[in-house]
Structure formats: C-alpha cells, structure tokens
Design an enzyme around this catalytic site. Sequence first.
Site: not given
Length: 249
Positions: A71, A108, A136, A219, A222
């Site tokens: 991402s 992801g 990840n 948030d 990001h």
Amino acid sequence: MKSLNRYNPIRSYTILRLSLFLLGVIWSCDSGENQSSTNRPRKPAGTERTYTQQAAEQPTDERVILFYGNSLTAGYGIEPAQAFPALIGAKLDSAGYHYKVVNAGLSGETTAGGRSRIGWVLRQPVSIFVLELGGNDGLRGIPLTATKQNLQAIIDTVRAKSPEAKIVLAGMQIPPNMGPEYTSRFRELYKELATENNLALIPFLLEGVGGVRRLNQPDGIHPTPEGHKIVAKNVWQVLEPLLENDTES
C-alpha cells in the site's frame, strides 16, 4: 541511520508513532482487500491493479521503471498522482529522462503474495525494478527466513525475465513489538540481500516520514501527499544514479 532500538523519550514517541503508522497500514490494507474497489477510499487498490495490468498487457519499447510493493507504493488513501511513484514519474519528465513509470503496488501485499504474482507482472521487460515489500511480513511476525526467501525469489525472477534490469531494494524497519532481536534482524535483512545480490539499496523508505504526525493523514497512519513527497526524495537519491540520460537521442 540511527538504530530504533536505543531508548530515549524523543525516540520512544517516534517509535510509538511509527508503530501506529505501520500497524494501521496492515489493518486498513487487510480490510481494503475485502471491500469492492468502489468502497475503498479514493480507490487506490483498484487503481494499482490497473497499473499492473498495463505493465503485463501492453507491449512497449519504452524504458520502464516498475514499482513493486504494497500500500505504500499503491498510495493508499490518496490520489494515484500523489503517490511517490507518480512523483518520481513527474521528476523524470522534468529532468529530461525518457522512462515510463508503472505502479504495481497492491494493498496488503506480503512477500509471499508478491512472489506469487511476479511472473504475471513481468510479462514485459523492465529497465529498473524497485522492490518495496516486507513491512507486512515484519508486523505479522512472519519468520525472517521465509521473508528473505520470498524476496530472493522475486529478485531471481526479475533477473531471469529482465536480465538487464537494475534492481532497487527499498529497506524497511519495524517497531520493536516483536522483540529487539527480530527487529534488528529484520532491518539487517535488506542490507544482506542488497549485498548478496549487488542491489541498489534505499536504507529506509519512510525515513523522515514514519512517526511524523504532520506527514500522515488524519487517521495518523497513512502518509499525506506531503509525506509521499519526502518518500519520493528518498527514492530519487538512490534511483537517479541508475538512470540513463538519452535526451540527446
């Protein structure tokens, strides 16, 4: 680069912010994979698949720089034109370099997932391959041997399909949630791969961005468009020496 393992009050706060940032990437990316492309914020994942299809399905004689990652490469939560691969493309144009940038980021994505789709993505040769995967894996505590094997397999596939391609490896760091030994070994994994394979290495893709509140979206996890500008600078410092200037041709 200074180690993330040493403790002091300022670094402690930075590590906490980086933890929230990277963990948020996983949470949002995992949930994003279960949504339709029309429900994703600004459709970053849907866009990234289109870029991947272009890379695989449109033969071209152009020099291609392919960004292959998760991402962070896809530009989750922002417009595709604001993500660092697109910023690199704009920089190439303004500097007179003749390259086509392809964003093959997938939200992801793990190294195992990247290994499984690399053959399909590389249906056409590339000139420069920027590999941004592994974050990840680290946050999920995947065994480092598996992560390294997957990254090595991707590198081997690139060299088999595009023998002349120059490969850039984007280094990643993780917070010490998995323990200091795992954290340290994870960081060193990228240096080892770069040395063993003679790759150009970006020491830490998120240098200057991870954990910096003003460079992340509301948030808190990001990167903002401003954050991606800094990431693009980190990439450009390593990428530019590999470019061939053919403006006179």
